[in-house]
Scaffold this motif. Structure first.
Motif, PDB file in Angstrom:
ATOM      1  N   ASP A  14      26.828 -32.025   8.865  1.00 55.17           N
ATOM      2  CA  ASP A  14      26.123 -33.205   8.348  1.00 55.17           C
ATOM      3  C   ASP A  14      26.786 -33.739   7.085  1.00 55.17           C
ATOM      4  O   ASP A  14      26.735 -34.944   6.806  1.00 55.17           O
ATOM      5  CB  ASP A  14      24.648 -32.891   8.098  1.00 55.17           C
ATOM      6  N   ASP A  15      27.419 -32.842   6.296  1.00 54.12           N
ATOM      7  CA  ASP A  15      28.177 -33.308   5.126  1.00 54.12           C
ATOM      8  C   ASP A  15      29.340 -34.186   5.589  1.00 54.12           C
ATOM      9  O   ASP A  15      29.603 -35.246   5.000  1.00 54.12           O
ATOM     10  CB  ASP A  15      28.718 -32.118   4.326  1.00 54.12           C
ATOM     11  N   PHE A  16      30.024 -33.751   6.632  1.00 51.88           N
ATOM     12  CA  PHE A  16      31.121 -34.547   7.169  1.00 51.88           C
ATOM     13  C   PHE A  16      30.609 -35.892   7.672  1.00 51.88           C
ATOM     14  O   PHE A  16      31.274 -36.916   7.511  1.00 51.88           O
ATOM     15  CB  PHE A  16      31.813 -33.791   8.312  1.00 51.88           C
ATOM     16  N   ARG A  17      29.423 -35.873   8.263  1.00 49.35           N
ATOM     17  CA  ARG A  17      28.849 -37.129   8.749  1.00 49.35           C
ATOM     18  C   ARG A  17      28.607 -38.087   7.578  1.00 49.35           C
ATOM     19  O   ARG A  17      28.882 -39.288   7.681  1.00 49.35           O
ATOM     20  CB  ARG A  17      27.544 -36.845   9.495  1.00 49.35           C
ATOM     21  N   ASP A  18      28.118 -37.563   6.449  1.00 47.85           N
ATOM     22  CA  ASP A  18      27.875 -38.411   5.278  1.00 47.85           C
ATOM     23  C   ASP A  18      29.185 -38.967   4.723  1.00 47.85           C
ATOM     24  O   ASP A  18      29.278 -40.157   4.393  1.00 47.85           O
ATOM     25  CB  ASP A  18      27.148 -37.620   4.196  1.00 47.85           C
ATOM     26  N   TRP A  19      30.204 -38.115   4.590  1.00 48.09           N
ATOM     27  CA  TRP A  19      31.488 -38.580   4.054  1.00 48.09           C
ATOM     28  C   TRP A  19      32.119 -39.611   4.976  1.00 48.09           C
ATOM     29  O   TRP A  19      32.629 -40.634   4.526  1.00 48.09           O
ATOM     30  CB  TRP A  19      32.441 -37.392   3.881  1.00 48.09           C
ATOM     31  N   ALA A  20      32.065 -39.335   6.259  1.00 47.21           N
ATOM     32  CA  ALA A  20      32.641 -40.275   7.226  1.00 47.21           C
ATOM     33  C   ALA A  20      31.878 -41.593   7.214  1.00 47.21           C
ATOM     34  O   ALA A  20      32.460 -42.670   7.378  1.00 47.21           O
ATOM     35  CB  ALA A  20      32.627 -39.671   8.624  1.00 47.21           C
TER      36      ALA A  20
ATOM     37  N   ILE B 299      31.877 -37.550  15.488  1.00 45.74           N
ATOM     38  CA  ILE B 299      31.919 -36.742  14.275  1.00 45.74           C
ATOM     39  C   ILE B 299      31.653 -35.285  14.616  1.00 45.74           C
ATOM     40  O   ILE B 299      32.412 -34.376  14.231  1.00 45.74           O
ATOM     41  CB  ILE B 299      30.877 -37.240  13.250  1.00 45.74           C
ATOM     42  N   TYR B 300      30.571 -35.030  15.350  1.00 44.17           N
ATOM     43  CA  TYR B 300      30.228 -33.653  15.691  1.00 44.17           C
ATOM     44  C   TYR B 300      31.271 -33.041  16.623  1.00 44.17           C
ATOM     45  O   TYR B 300      31.605 -31.854  16.518  1.00 44.17           O
ATOM     46  CB  TYR B 300      28.840 -33.591  16.323  1.00 44.17           C
ATOM     47  N   ALA B 301      31.811 -33.842  17.529  1.00 41.70           N
ATOM     48  CA  ALA B 301      32.813 -33.328  18.468  1.00 41.70           C
ATOM     49  C   ALA B 301      34.087 -32.913  17.743  1.00 41.70           C
ATOM     50  O   ALA B 301      34.651 -31.834  18.005  1.00 41.70           O
ATOM     51  CB  ALA B 301      33.122 -34.379  19.537  1.00 41.70           C
ATOM     52  N   ILE B 302      34.574 -33.756  16.824  1.00 39.01           N
ATOM     53  CA  ILE B 302      35.820 -33.424  16.127  1.00 39.01           C
ATOM     54  C   ILE B 302      35.589 -32.274  15.149  1.00 39.01           C
ATOM     55  O   ILE B 302      36.482 -31.452  14.916  1.00 39.01           O
ATOM     56  CB  ILE B 302      36.411 -34.664  15.414  1.00 39.01           C
ATOM     57  N   CYS B 303      34.389 -32.184  14.572  1.00 38.72           N
ATOM     58  CA  CYS B 303      34.070 -31.034  13.720  1.00 38.72           C
ATOM     59  C   CYS B 303      34.116 -29.739  14.525  1.00 38.72           C
ATOM     60  O   CYS B 303      34.629 -28.714  14.058  1.00 38.72           O
ATOM     61  CB  CYS B 303      32.700 -31.209  13.071  1.00 38.72           C
ATOM     62  N   ASP B 304      33.576 -29.756  15.735  1.00 40.47           N
ATOM     63  CA  ASP B 304      33.652 -28.583  16.612  1.00 40.47           C
ATOM     64  C   ASP B 304      35.096 -28.226  16.903  1.00 40.47           C
ATOM     65  O   ASP B 304      35.483 -27.055  16.891  1.00 40.47           O
ATOM     66  CB  ASP B 304      32.915 -28.854  17.930  1.00 40.47           C
ATOM     67  N   LEU B 305      35.912 -29.228  17.184  1.00 43.78           N
ATOM     68  CA  LEU B 305      37.315 -28.999  17.504  1.00 43.78           C
ATOM     69  C   LEU B 305      38.046 -28.362  16.324  1.00 43.78           C
ATOM     70  O   LEU B 305      38.839 -27.428  16.479  1.00 43.78           O
ATOM     71  CB  LEU B 305      37.991 -30.317  17.885  1.00 43.78           C
ATOM     72  N   LEU B 306      37.779 -28.869  15.117  1.00 42.72           N
ATOM     73  CA  LEU B 306      38.444 -28.346  13.920  1.00 42.72           C
ATOM     74  C   LEU B 306      37.927 -26.973  13.518  1.00 42.72           C
ATOM     75  O   LEU B 306      38.639 -26.194  12.878  1.00 42.72           O
ATOM     76  CB  LEU B 306      38.244 -29.312  12.751  1.00 42.72           C
ATOM     77  N   GLY B 307      36.685 -26.682  13.886  1.00 40.92           N
ATOM     78  CA  GLY B 307      36.089 -25.416  13.475  1.00 40.92           C
ATOM     79  C   GLY B 307      35.233 -25.531  12.234  1.00 40.92           C
ATOM     80  O   GLY B 307      35.053 -24.559  11.493  1.00 40.92           O
TER      81      GLY B 307
ATOM     82  N   LEU C 169      42.920 -36.117  11.591  1.00 40.56           N
ATOM     83  CA  LEU C 169      42.296 -35.959  12.904  1.00 40.56           C
ATOM     84  C   LEU C 169      40.832 -36.385  12.853  1.00 40.56           C
ATOM     85  O   LEU C 169      40.315 -37.003  13.787  1.00 40.56           O
ATOM     86  CB  LEU C 169      42.414 -34.514  13.382  1.00 40.56           C
ATOM     87  N   LEU C 170      40.186 -36.069  11.751  1.00 41.20           N
ATOM     88  CA  LEU C 170      38.801 -36.504  11.588  1.00 41.20           C
ATOM     89  C   LEU C 170      38.735 -38.011  11.400  1.00 41.20           C
ATOM     90  O   LEU C 170      37.990 -38.711  12.099  1.00 41.20           O
ATOM     91  CB  LEU C 170      38.159 -35.796  10.397  1.00 41.20           C
ATOM     92  N   PHE C 171      39.549 -38.512  10.460  1.00 42.07           N
ATOM     93  CA  PHE C 171      39.483 -39.934  10.134  1.00 42.07           C
ATOM     94  C   PHE C 171      39.880 -40.801  11.333  1.00 42.07           C
ATOM     95  O   PHE C 171      39.188 -41.751  11.685  1.00 42.07           O
ATOM     96  CB  PHE C 171      40.400 -40.223   8.940  1.00 42.07           C
ATOM     97  N   ALA C 172      41.030 -40.471  11.955  1.00 40.68           N
ATOM     98  CA  ALA C 172      41.500 -41.273  13.085  1.00 40.68           C
ATOM     99  C   ALA C 172      40.743 -40.952  14.359  1.00 40.68           C
ATOM    100  O   ALA C 172      40.677 -41.763  15.277  1.00 40.68           O
ATOM    101  CB  ALA C 172      43.001 -41.026  13.296  1.00 40.68           C
ATOM    102  N   GLY C 173      40.173 -39.739  14.409  1.00 45.69           N
ATOM    103  CA  GLY C 173      39.548 -39.302  15.653  1.00 45.69           C
ATOM    104  C   GLY C 173      38.103 -39.704  15.814  1.00 45.69           C
ATOM    105  O   GLY C 173      37.558 -39.604  16.908  1.00 45.69           O
ATOM    106  N   PHE C 174      37.453 -40.153  14.723  1.00 45.81           N
ATOM    107  CA  PHE C 174      36.052 -40.514  14.914  1.00 45.81           C
ATOM    108  C   PHE C 174      35.853 -42.022  14.980  1.00 45.81           C
ATOM    109  O   PHE C 174      35.154 -42.520  15.855  1.00 45.81           O
ATOM    110  CB  PHE C 174      35.162 -39.874  13.840  1.00 45.81           C
TER     111      PHE C 174
END
Length: 431
Positions: free
Chosen positions: A174-180, A159-167, A252-257
């Motif tokens: 952490d919001d993305f972590r909760d949604w994911a 999650i953190y890696a793909i967030c870094d990649l996306l910017g 990319l987030l959904f398939a990538g994590f």
């Protein structure tokens, strides 16, 4: 001449699929299908009827067959099946125009735009950050002597890696972590929770795209994030709409994590339940050799990979797969987990052999839809497993493996939890 499909033995019905018992170990059922009904029509838990392709040669053909479209518009779906062949909530959130749902030429255009983020050079630039994240997560539980490796390690790392990649800014990750986390539960959370999380993510991505477009500099900075790169391409004539940019970031987030969550979780579990193979890998790492790690991750992808079934395909015209006639509009699901244990392709396919060399598995697909993020997933998998085995050399399962539960869901295969124990130790040194 059309090959006659294999027929089940008289009086022997096909094994029951998609039960909790099946989820624990689907491989005997897949072996039965490969032998007796290699292209098998079944009703899925959602009520949708689809063809399951289980033999390696048929699977590889189907994955590259241009007559099998990724676009759900080609599904001859009855009323009760409306909206049940994709990610929950993606239609209402206008996130359908992503790589898993489109065909050439749009697929070719969008894939070309995003492929720059996954070049060997770009992935190599991410390696220090992936190692930093890996060590930081282990630091969080190393002194306890126990952990749930899914929730405390395998889940947050990608999650953190793909967030870094996306910017995605660090303060928003952490919001993305909760949604994911809601999306990965596959029905284990509150009713409608996945769709609500998709909607929240869509709203955030729209805002982030707008903000990044306003902040975009005339020339790209070194290591520019992927979302900024997509916006820049759009602004320079590549015709990427905002919906396409948001859908691209979303998939990319959904398939990538989740694929990487399962690669790390399933891979660690396989190593812990195959002590001789695990010891060989630890010995190799201790001596500074990385060759067994590389081949080992490929074998873990084949043996119990993160993606059980490839994502949806729909016949655009009548065709035949493995001697079985498929009607136009029919959904087809390629069972990667079955194909990668096909004895017609792999010697002793039910044996875990980290040194296996002839290993052209289908864990990341085949053809034009081959997983774009495979290099990053391999980096994350290799880094996670190597660091776990090096820093926690006495790592072992906490409790009985029979008590472990696998997440429900059609496409992915992964553990709900992976409790482990080890001798507590101090944090990694940074000096």
């Amino acid at each position: 001449m059309t090959e006659t499909p294999a027929q089940p033995p008289a009086g022997q019905p096909a094994p029951e699929l998609f039960t909790w018992e099946f989820a624990t170990d689907p491989y005997p059922a897949y072996a039965w299908l490969r032998e007796h009904a290699p292209v098998h029509r079944t009703k899925l838990p959602s009520g949708v009827e689809a063809w399951l392709v289980t033999r390696y040669v048929d699977a590889k053909q189907a994955l590259a067959d241009g007559r099998l479209s990724k676009n759900p518009a080609h599904h001859d779906e009855p009323a009760h099946a409306k909206g049940k062949t994709g990610i929950p909530g993606e239609r209402k959130a206008e996130l359908m125009t992503h790589l898993l749902n489109i065909d050439p030429p749009d697929h070719t255009r969008l894939r070309r735009l995003v492929s720059k983020a996954f070049t060997p050079r770009r992935v190599a630039e991410l390696a220090p950050r992936v190692q930093e994240l890996t060590d930081r997560l282990i630091d969080g539980f190393v002194e306890k002597g126990e952990a749930d490796l899914i929730h405390e390690f395998a889940f947050p790392l990608p999650i953190y890696a793909i967030c870094d990649l996306l910017g995605v800014p660090r303060e928003d990750q952490d919001d993305f972590r909760d949604w994911a986390g809601m999306m990965i539960r596959h029905g284990g959370g509150p009713r409608g929770g996945v769709a609500r999380s998709v909607k929240k993510m869509r709203g955030y991505l729209a805002e982030l795209i707008h903000r990044k477009r306003e902040e975009l500099t005339e020339l790209p900075a070194p290591g520019e994030d992927l979302l900024s790169g997509l916006i820049r391409a759009s602004d320079h004539g590549e015709h990427l709409t905002e919906n396409e940019a948001a859908a691209m970031a979303f998939i990319l987030l959904f398939a990538g994590f989740e694929t990487t969550v399962n690669l790390i979780g399933n891979g660690t579990y396989a190593l812990l339940t195959h002590p001789e193979q695990r010891q060989q890998l630890q010995n190799s790492l201790a001596s500074g050799r990385m060759d067994l790690l590389a081949s080992g991750v490929e074998e873990l992808l084949r043996y119990d990979g993160p993606v059980e079934l490839a994502t949806w395909r729909f016949a655009t015209e009548p065709l035949s797969i493995g001697g079985q006639d498929i009607a136009a509009g029919d959904p087809v699901l390629v069972v990667l987990a079955a194909a990668d244990r096909d004895p017609a392709r792999f010697d002793e396919p039910d044996t875990l052999d980290l040194s296996r060399r002839d290993n052209q598995h289908l864990g990341y697909g085949h053809g034009i839809h081959y997983c774009l993020g495979a290099p990053l997933a391999r980096l994350e998998g290799q880094t996670a497993l190597a660091t776990l085995l090096t820093r926690l050399p006495d790592l072992q399962l906490a409790g009985d493996s029979a008590d472990l539960r696998w997440r429900g869901g059609l496409i992915m295969r992964g553990l709900r939890t992976l409790p482990v124990e080890f001798a507590p130790s101090g944090k990694v040194r940074t000096d």
